[in-house]
Design a protein around this motif. Structure first.
Motif, PDB file in Angstrom:
ATOM      1  N   GLN A   1       0.679  -1.216  -0.006  1.00 41.85           N
ATOM      2  CA  GLN A   1       0.003  -0.048  -0.012  1.00 41.85           C
ATOM      3  C   GLN A   1       0.794   1.121  -0.045  1.00 41.85           C
ATOM      4  N   LEU A   2       2.187   1.176   0.483  1.00 44.62           N
ATOM      5  CA  LEU A   2       3.034   2.345   0.294  1.00 44.62           C
ATOM      6  C   LEU A   2       3.559   2.735  -0.859  1.00 44.62           C
ATOM      7  N   PRO A   3       3.707   3.871  -1.191  1.00 45.01           N
ATOM      8  CA  PRO A   3       4.402   4.425  -2.458  1.00 45.01           C
ATOM      9  C   PRO A   3       5.656   4.121  -2.484  1.00 45.01           C
ATOM     10  N   ASP A   4       6.266   4.260  -3.552  1.00 40.83           N
ATOM     11  CA  ASP A   4       7.664   3.980  -3.888  1.00 40.83           C
ATOM     12  C   ASP A   4       8.539   4.834  -3.310  1.00 40.83           C
ATOM     13  N   THR A   5       8.105   6.090  -3.364  1.00 38.92           N
ATOM     14  CA  THR A   5       8.727   7.137  -2.542  1.00 38.92           C
ATOM     15  C   THR A   5       7.815   7.776  -1.598  1.00 38.92           C
ATOM     16  N   ILE A   6       8.667   8.179  -0.368  1.00 46.37           N
ATOM     17  CA  ILE A   6       7.890   8.491   0.769  1.00 46.37           C
ATOM     18  C   ILE A   6       8.452   9.751   1.361  1.00 46.37           C
ATOM     19  N   ALA A   7       7.439  10.715   1.670  1.00 42.41           N
ATOM     20  CA  ALA A   7       8.015  12.054   2.410  1.00 42.41           C
ATOM     21  C   ALA A   7       8.439  11.705   3.739  1.00 42.41           C
ATOM     22  N   THR A   8       9.488  11.838   3.877  1.00 41.34           N
ATOM     23  CA  THR A   8      10.472  11.779   5.351  1.00 41.34           C
ATOM     24  C   THR A   8      10.797  13.005   5.962  1.00 41.34           C
ATOM     25  N   HIS A   9      10.634  14.103   5.320  1.00 35.30           N
ATOM     26  CA  HIS A   9      10.846  15.346   6.224  1.00 35.30           C
ATOM     27  C   HIS A   9       9.906  16.644   5.815  1.00 35.30           C
ATOM     28  N   PHE A  10       9.416  17.366   6.791  1.00 35.77           N
ATOM     29  CA  PHE A  10       8.450  18.286   6.551  1.00 35.77           C
ATOM     30  C   PHE A  10       8.976  19.836   6.882  1.00 35.77           C
ATOM     31  N   ASN A  11       8.672  20.814   6.111  1.00 34.66           N
ATOM     32  CA  ASN A  11       8.998  22.205   6.614  1.00 34.66           C
ATOM     33  C   ASN A  11       8.268  22.770   7.661  1.00 34.66           C
ATOM     34  N   ALA A  12       8.515  23.918   7.945  1.00 32.35           N
ATOM     35  CA  ALA A  12       7.608  24.722   9.313  1.00 32.35           C
ATOM     36  C   ALA A  12       6.113  24.713   8.669  1.00 32.35           C
TER      37      ALA A  12
ATOM     38  N   ASN B   1       1.077   9.591   6.564  1.00 36.71           N
ATOM     39  CA  ASN B   1       0.868  10.400   5.583  1.00 36.71           C
ATOM     40  C   ASN B   1       1.371   9.755   4.077  1.00 36.71           C
ATOM     41  N   ALA B   2       2.047   8.716   3.972  1.00 39.82           N
ATOM     42  CA  ALA B   2       2.157   8.033   2.850  1.00 39.82           C
ATOM     43  C   ALA B   2       1.010   7.461   2.241  1.00 39.82           C
ATOM     44  N   LEU B   3       0.200   7.172   3.301  1.00 40.55           N
ATOM     45  CA  LEU B   3      -1.155   6.400   2.873  1.00 40.55           C
ATOM     46  C   LEU B   3      -2.236   7.534   2.805  1.00 40.55           C
ATOM     47  N   GLY B   4      -2.144   8.836   2.818  1.00 43.86           N
ATOM     48  CA  GLY B   4      -3.027   9.957   2.558  1.00 43.86           C
ATOM     49  C   GLY B   4      -3.818  10.063   3.859  1.00 43.86           C
ATOM     50  N   ILE B   5      -3.433   9.613   4.971  1.00 49.84           N
ATOM     51  CA  ILE B   5      -4.227   9.994   6.146  1.00 49.84           C
ATOM     52  C   ILE B   5      -3.909  11.146   6.648  1.00 49.84           C
ATOM     53  N   GLY B   6      -4.837  12.251   6.588  1.00 49.16           N
ATOM     54  CA  GLY B   6      -4.478  13.728   6.919  1.00 49.16           C
ATOM     55  C   GLY B   6      -4.150  13.888   8.444  1.00 49.16           C
ATOM     56  N   ILE B   7      -2.896  14.085   8.979  1.00 48.86           N
ATOM     57  CA  ILE B   7      -2.459  14.652  10.188  1.00 48.86           C
ATOM     58  C   ILE B   7      -1.504  15.741  10.302  1.00 48.86           C
ATOM     59  N   ASN B   8      -1.701  16.322  11.303  1.00 47.87           N
ATOM     60  CA  ASN B   8      -0.986  17.527  11.612  1.00 47.87           C
ATOM     61  C   ASN B   8       0.551  17.330  11.927  1.00 47.87           C
ATOM     62  N   ILE B   9       1.320  17.056  11.373  1.00 49.41           N
ATOM     63  CA  ILE B   9       2.838  16.760  11.883  1.00 49.41           C
ATOM     64  C   ILE B   9       3.352  17.625  12.893  1.00 49.41           C
ATOM     65  N   GLY B  10       3.037  18.929  12.395  1.00 48.68           N
ATOM     66  CA  GLY B  10       3.805  19.916  13.170  1.00 48.68           C
ATOM     67  C   GLY B  10       3.200  19.920  14.618  1.00 48.68           C
ATOM     68  N   THR B  11       1.888  19.694  14.576  1.00 49.42           N
ATOM     69  CA  THR B  11       1.088  19.609  16.017  1.00 49.42           C
ATOM     70  C   THR B  11       1.727  18.311  16.946  1.00 49.42           C
ATOM     71  N   ILE B  12       1.772  17.428  16.208  1.00 49.00           N
ATOM     72  CA  ILE B  12       2.062  16.223  16.865  1.00 49.00           C
ATOM     73  C   ILE B  12       3.747  16.404  17.208  1.00 49.00           C
ATOM     74  N   VAL B  13       4.621  16.838  16.473  1.00 48.19           N
ATOM     75  CA  VAL B  13       5.974  17.028  16.913  1.00 48.19           C
ATOM     76  C   VAL B  13       6.128  18.029  18.141  1.00 48.19           C
ATOM     77  N   ASN B  14       5.374  19.131  18.226  1.00 48.23           N
ATOM     78  CA  ASN B  14       5.425  20.158  19.221  1.00 48.23           C
ATOM     79  C   ASN B  14       4.904  19.416  20.588  1.00 48.23           C
ATOM     80  N   LEU B  15       3.954  18.589  20.372  1.00 42.80           N
ATOM     81  CA  LEU B  15       3.283  17.755  21.644  1.00 42.80           C
ATOM     82  C   LEU B  15       4.416  16.995  22.141  1.00 42.80           C
ATOM     83  N   ILE B  16       5.212  16.361  21.403  1.00 45.36           N
ATOM     84  CA  ILE B  16       6.112  15.429  21.719  1.00 45.36           C
ATOM     85  C   ILE B  16       7.418  16.260  22.288  1.00 45.36           C
TER      86      ILE B  16
END
Length: 208
Positions: A27-38, A105-120
């Motif tokens: 189910q995963l694409p061949d290329t996956i986003a592994t870094h995100f900007n601000a 994210n790779a599977l198209g599930i909408g999540i706010n990565i910035g929010t999760i990272v800040n919480l952690i």
């Protein structure tokens, strides 16, 4: 024996996302986003193979390195068991959360990565801030300036200040999870790291 068993358990937790990646492989694409900007937008990509296998493996290697360094600290007896436990579990928790976000994210599930990272980061800073004032002199955890390591009073005062600042930054991260002022929070974190070191030098100049 207890620490060896904990090392094995935590290492397996770090590598657990590999199993999840294999289950989701088709189910995963061949290329996956592994870094995100601000702005929560992907700006770095990796192959599916690298993402599933290499990222957890790199985190596991880093985990083992951190544990070996901590457990071989010449002042190991000064590091509390609670802080040791925290060191053991930081990277495993990060591995599970980071890889879960990456797969989602790779599977198209909408999540706010910035929010999760800040919480952690908020929880991590608050946890570290609570332990710093209780830490005794060691070469691994705390405000480890030459001046703090040469004076117990200097160490105690510097780490007490560092603890308060880390807790404050931790709460700022929690707030930032909802406003996402990335640069402001990074500056605050850098200041929180620098001030205790400067304070330690100030105490040294005062003969403390």
């Amino acid at each position: 024996m207890k620490n060896k068993k904990l090392l094995i358990i935590t290492s397996l937790v770090i590598l657990l996302p590999i199993v999840a990646g294999l289950v989701l492989w088709n189910q995963l694409p061949d290329t996956i986003a592994t870094h995100f900007n601000a702005n929560n937008e992907p700006d770095g990509w990796s192959s599916k193979t690298f993402t599933v296998f290499a990222i957890p493996a790199i985190m596991c290697a880093l985990h083992i390195f951190c544990i070996v360094v901590t457990m071989n600290d010449p002042k190991r007896r000064n590091i509390s068991d609670k802080l040791i436990t925290l060191v053991y579990w930081i990277i495993p928790v990060i591995s599970i959360v980071v890889m879960a976000m990456t797969y989602a994210n790779a599977l198209g599930i909408g999540i706010n990565i910035g929010t999760i990272v800040n919480l952690i980061m908020g929880v991590l800073f608050i946890a570290l801030g609570n332990y710093l004032p209780k830490a005794r002199q060691n070469f691994t955890c705390g405000v480890r300036t030459p001046w703090a390591l040469s004076s117990e009073e200097n160490w105690n005062r510097s780490n007490r200040l560092g603890g308060w600042l880390f807790v404050a930054v931790g709460f700022l991260f929690l707030i930032n999870a909802f406003v996402l002022w990335t640069w402001a929070i990074l500056i605050a974190a850098i200041i929180a790291a620098i001030i205790p070191a400067v304070y330690s030098f100030y105490l040294y100049k005062k003969g403390i």
